[in-house]
Design an enzyme around this catalytic site. Structure first.
Site, PDB file in Angstrom:
ATOM      1  N   GLY A 436      42.743  39.664  43.941  1.00  0.00           N
ATOM      2  CA  GLY A 436      43.461  38.449  43.303  1.00  0.00           C
ATOM      3  C   GLY A 436      43.237  38.225  42.004  1.00  0.00           C
ATOM      4  N   GLY A 438      43.181  36.024  38.204  1.00  0.00           N
ATOM      5  CA  GLY A 438      43.307  34.425  37.858  1.00  0.00           C
ATOM      6  C   GLY A 438      42.971  33.997  36.010  1.00  0.00           C
ATOM      7  N   GLY A 439      43.003  32.741  36.527  1.00  0.00           N
ATOM      8  CA  GLY A 439      42.028  32.208  34.966  1.00  0.00           C
ATOM      9  C   GLY A 439      41.176  32.362  35.294  1.00  0.00           C
ATOM     10  N   PHE A 440      40.638  31.967  35.746  1.00  0.00           N
ATOM     11  CA  PHE A 440      39.088  32.020  36.200  1.00  0.00           C
ATOM     12  C   PHE A 440      38.605  34.025  36.366  1.00  0.00           C
ATOM     13  CE2 PHE A 440      34.975  32.700  38.178  1.00  0.00           C
ATOM     14  CZ  PHE A 440      34.261  31.567  37.993  1.00  0.00           C
ATOM     15  N   GLY A 441      38.898  34.701  36.066  1.00  0.00           N
ATOM     16  CA  GLY A 441      38.309  35.826  36.450  1.00  0.00           C
ATOM     17  C   GLY A 441      38.994  36.865  38.053  1.00  0.00           C
ATOM     18  N   VAL A 443      39.242  38.369  41.090  1.00  0.00           N
ATOM     19  CA  VAL A 443      38.562  38.394  42.618  1.00  0.00           C
ATOM     20  C   VAL A 443      38.381  39.545  43.757  1.00  0.00           C
ATOM     21  CG1 VAL A 443      38.993  37.033  44.965  1.00  0.00           C
ATOM     22  CG2 VAL A 443      40.114  35.779  43.264  1.00  0.00           C
ATOM     23  N   LYS A 457      34.434  35.795  43.744  1.00  0.00           N
ATOM     24  CA  LYS A 457      35.421  35.620  42.175  1.00  0.00           C
ATOM     25  C   LYS A 457      34.717  35.611  41.000  1.00  0.00           C
ATOM     26  CE  LYS A 457      38.184  31.506  42.820  1.00  0.00           C
ATOM     27  NZ  LYS A 457      38.792  30.124  42.451  1.00  0.00           N
ATOM     28  N   ASP A 554      46.425  21.501  41.198  1.00  0.00           N
ATOM     29  CA  ASP A 554      47.510  23.092  40.735  1.00  0.00           C
ATOM     30  C   ASP A 554      47.872  23.638  42.721  1.00  0.00           C
ATOM     31  OD1 ASP A 554      48.523  25.060  38.907  1.00  0.00           O
ATOM     32  OD2 ASP A 554      46.522  25.874  39.388  1.00  0.00           O
TER      33      ASP A 554
END
Length: 669
Positions: A436, A438-441, A443, A457, A554
C-alpha cells in the site's frame, strides 16, 4: 475422429463435411448460437480448414474462421499452448490457417501479442471472464490502441477506465515501476505491418489511474488532498464543481491562446497525456518537434518520443491534454502551449532569479542573523513539542494553543525496532512486498525472524505531512487496545528513517472488497453486518471508552482493514486528534481528510467533533450496503453523489417514480 501424438503436439485429423442444412455457409463460416448444455459436445476438423464444435443436436456452437481452403487440414495443440490449424502438406509448420494465440481471452502466454495487425486488420486483446466460473466475455477489455501513438487502454464496455501511457523507449510513462530486470523484459514492436505490445508485468493501480479523473489540464497526485489540481497557469473550468470534488470538467488557461506569439512552458515529472489525438515522428529532434507544433494552432504540446540516450523523436498532441498525473519518480517532461503573456511571466521570474543571485552577497549578514534566530526558536520549540527519541519515549507538550496536546504530560513506552531488522524482514523494502501507499509513505509486508508477520509503514522522503502524522499516530494509539483497532507494535527511528510497525492483516482493506465485482461476492449480508458492527464498536471505544477521546477525521473504506476472519479494524490515525474527557470538538484552519467522507461543517468551516466521524461512518455504511463509491456514484437521471442520491429520493423510487427534493443538512442532527 482420430488423434495422434507428434513432437509438435496433439493432432486431430480431418473428417467428412458436416451436413447440417445451412449451418456452414462458406469456407469462412457463419454459424448460429447453440450452446453446449451437457457433456455431449463434439470437436471436429473439416477439410476447408475449420475446427467446429457441435452440440448433441449436431448444431454448430463455435467455429474457427479461415479464408483459405486446403484439402488436408490438421489441428494441433503445440507445446507452447497454442491450438492451431494448418495444412499437413505445407512444408512450413508455422504457416497457420488459424491459431488460438490470436484470441487470448483473459490470459497472455509467452508468444502471444496484444495489438492490431495492420495488414489483416486482426486485433488481439484481452477480455475478462463474466465471472470466476463463467468464461463468457465480461465487461472489461484490455487493448493496445493504435489511434495516434499506441498505448494500452482498459475499457469497461466502450468507456476507458485506465491508461498505461505511451511507450517512451524504456517504460510506459504512466507506470514508472515497470522496468526491465534480470527476470522479465517487455517492449513495443511497431513497424509498417504490425503494432503490438509485449508485457510480462502488471502495474499498481490507484485512484489517480482512473481515466480522466481530473479532466483536461488537471493533474492528479495521489499524495495530495484533494487528488486533483490544475497545472500551473491553469484554473478550474467550473470552480463550483471543483468545490464539490467533481473535477471532470478540468481546467482552462488563465490567459487564452491566440496563436500569435504563443510559446511553450516545460512541465516535469508527469504521466504523459492520452495519445489518441496525437502525431509522431521517430527521426525528428526536439527542436524540430517544437517548430512543427508551433506552426499548428491546434497543437497543444510536444515531447520526445523516446527518452533513451538524451531523447529522440517527436510526439505532439492535437487539442486538449487529458489524463495527466504527477509522478513522484520517473515522470517525464512535456512542453505545453501557452500565451505570450504567460511566456513573458515565466521569463520575468528568471530575471528575478538573476537579480537575487547578484544581490545575494549583500544579504549574507541578514541571512546569518535569521539563521541564529531560527536556531533559538527551534531549540525552544523542541523543549515544548513532544519528540520521539531513540529511547522510545514521547515527551510532554506545553503548547497552550493546542488543547488536544496538553494531556500528554507523561512518557509513553513504545518498543523500538532496529533498521536492519525491518530491512531484512521486508527483503530490503522490495517492490514485491509493497502492499500500500498513502500520504505518509509506502507500506510493506514483513516477516520477523520469529515468523511474525507485520506491516511496516515507512515515512517517504518526499512526504510533506509524514513527520507530523508519524508523531500524531504514536501519540494517539500507542496505548489504545481494542479488537477493532489496528495494533501498533512499535516504531523505528534511525537516521533519516522513521517507520511504524503494525500487526499484519492478510485481507487488507475493506475497499478492496466492497468496490470489486468479484471480491464483493465474498461479503454476504451477515459478513457486511458484522463489519459495520465492528466499525461501530471501534468508534465507540475511540469516542467514549478509551482513556483519551479520539476523533479519527479520516474514516473511509481504505482505512478499515480486515483480519483473517474478516473482522474490521480501524487504521491510519495520522489525521486523528485527541481530547480530554470533557471536550467533544474543536476548530481548525487545516482541513484534512478525504472529500466525500467529510461532514459539511468540517469541510467548509473547519469545525470537527465526534459527529464528524459519525458522518463519515454514515457514508461508509452506504458504501458497504450498496457497493458503490460515494464520489464515483453515477445515476442516469442526475449528477448527485451516492450520499446526495440517497438523501433526495422518496420511497416511490422503488416503483420507478423517483422524485428529487431539496434537503438541508443540519450539523446538529
Amino acid at each position: 475422429m482420430q488423434c495422434n501424438k507428434s513432437g509438435q503436439g496433439d493432432t486431430i485429423t480431418p473428417t467428412q463435411f458436416i451436413k447440417h442444412g445451412d449451418t456452414i455457409v462458406s469456407s469462412r463460416g457463419t454459424f448460429e448460437l447453440a450452446p453446449v448444455t451437457n457433456k455431449y459436445g463434439v470437436l471436429k476438423v473439416i477439410r476447408p480448414g475449420l475446427i467446429v464444435l457441435l452440440n448433441d443436436t449436431n448444431a454448430t456452437v463455435w467455429s474457427t474462421n479461415s479464408s483459405k481452403s486446403v484439402q488436408n487440414p490438421v489441428a494441433q495443440l503445440l507445446d507452447t499452448g497454442n491450438f492451431v490449424v494448418r495444412d499437413a502438406n505445407d512444408p512450413n509448420p508455422e504457416n497457420f490457417l488459424w491459431q488460438s494465440f490470436d484470441y487470448p481471452t483473459d490470459t497472455l502466454l509467452e508468444g502471444m501479442k496484444l495489438g492490431t495487425d495492420l495488414v489483416t486488420g486482426l486485433e488481439r486483446y484481452l477480455t475478462s471472464w463474466r465471472s470466476s466460473d463463467d468464461p463468457a466475455p465480461g465487461n472489461y477489455t484490455y487493448h493496445c490502441d493504435p489511434t495516434g501513438y499506441p498505448q494500452n487502454l482498459m475499457r469497461k464496455g466502450a468507456n476507458v477506465t485506465f491508461r498505461a501511457g505511451p511507450w517512451n523507449g524504456i517504460r510506459w510513462s504512466g507506470a514508472p515501476n515497470l522496468v526491465n530486470n534480470s527476470i522479465i523484459s517487455f517492449g513495443v514492436v511497431m513497424n509498417s505491418r504490425v503494432q503490438g505490445w509485449v508485457n510480462y508485468h502488471s502495474a499498481v493501480v490507484d485512484d489517480c489511474d482512473t481515466y480522466k479523473l481530473c479532466g483536461a489540464y488537471g493533474t492528479c497526485n495521489i499524495l495530495s488532498d484533494p487528488f486533483c489540481q490544475c497545472l500551473d497557469k491553469f484554473e478550474p473550468k467550473h470552480p463550483d464543481d471543483w468545490e464539490r470534488s467533481d473535477w471532470s470538467s478540468g481546467c482552462v488557461r488563465k490567459i487564452p491562446l491566440n496563436c500569435t506569439g504563443d510559446g511553450f512552458i516545460k512541465y516535469s515529472g508527469v504521466k504523459l497525456p492520452d495519445t489518441r489525438n496525437s502525431w509522431f515522428n521517430e527521426t525528428m529532434t526536439l527542436d524540430e518537434c517544437r517548430v512543427v507544433c508551433l506552426r499548428n494552432c491546434s497543437c497543444m504540446g510536444y515531447t520526445n518520443l523516446d527518452i533513451r540516450n538524451g531523447g529522440s523523436g517527436c510526439l505532439i498532441w492535437i487539442e486538449e491534454l487529458v489524463d495527466i498525473r504527477q509522478l513522484s519518480q520517473s515522470g517525464q517532461d512535456i512542453y505545453i502551449r501557452m500565451s505570450a503573456s504567460d511566456i513573458d511571466s515565466a521569463g520575468s521570474k528568471g530575471k528575478t532569479t538573476v537579480i537575487l543571485a547578484i544581490a545575494l552577497p549583500l544579504l549574507v549578514a541578514l541571512i546569518l542573523l535569521g539563521l541564529g534566530v531560527g536556531l533559538i526558536l527551534c531549540k525552544r520549540k523542541r523543549r515544548e513539542d513532544p519528540v520521539l527519541t531513540t529511547t522510545g519515549r514521547l515527551g510532554g507538550h506545553s503548547n497552550k494553543n493546542d488543547n488536544s496536546n496538553q494531556i500528554h504530560q507523561e512518557n509513553f513506552e513504545l518498543p523500538l525496532f532496529d533498521l536492519l531488522t525491518l530491512t531484512n524482514a521486508t527483503n530490503n523494502f522490495s517492490f514485491a512486498d509493497k502492499i500500500g501507499e498513502g500520504g505518509f509513505g509506502q507500506v510493506y509486508k514483513g516477516v520477523l525472524e520469529g515468523g511474525q508477520e507485520v506491516a511496516v509503514k515507512r515515512l517517504s522522503e518526499t512526504s510533506e505531512q509524514g513527520l507530523h502524522e508519524f508523531k500524531n499516530e504514536v501519540k494517539c494509539i500507542a496505548k489504545l487496545q481494542h479488537r477493532n483497532l489496528v495494533k501498533l507494535l512499535g516504531c523505528c527511528i534511525q537516521g533519516e528513517e522513521k517507520m511504524l510497525v503494525y500487526e499484519y492483516l492478510p485481507n487488507r482493506s475493506l475497499e478492496l472488497y466492497i468496490f470489486d465485482e468479484e471480491r464483493s461476492a465474498l461479503l454476504d449480508w451477515p459478513k457486511r453486518f458484522n463489519i459495520i458492527n465492528g466499525i461501530v464498536r471501534g468508534l465507540m471505544y475511540l469516542h467514549q471508552d478509551s482513556r483519551l477521546r479520539i476523533i479519527h477525521r479520516d474514516l473511509k473504506a481504505s482505512n478499515v482493514l480486515l483480519d483473517i476472519e474478516m473482522n474490521p479494524k480501524i487504521s491510519d490515525f495520522g489525521m486523528a486528534r485527541s481530547f480530554r474527557g470533557d471536550e467533544t470538538g474543536a476548530n481548525t484552519r487545516r482541513v484534512v481528510g478525504t472529500y466525500g467522507y467529510m461532514s459539511p461543517e468540517y469541510a467548509v468551516e473547519g469545525i470537527f467533533s465526534v459527529k464528524s466521524d459519525v458522518f463519515s461512518f454514515g457514508v461508509l455504511v452506504l458504501e458497504i450496503v450498496s457497493g458503490k463509491k460515494n464520489r464515483r456514484f453515477v445515476h442516469p437521471d442526475h449528477h448527485l453523489n451516492l450520499l446526495g442520491h440517497v438523501s433526495t429520493v422518496t420511497p416511490n423510487e422503488s416503483r420507478g417514480q423517483a422524485k428529487h427534493v431539496n434537503c438541508d443538512y443540519d450539523a446538529e442532527q
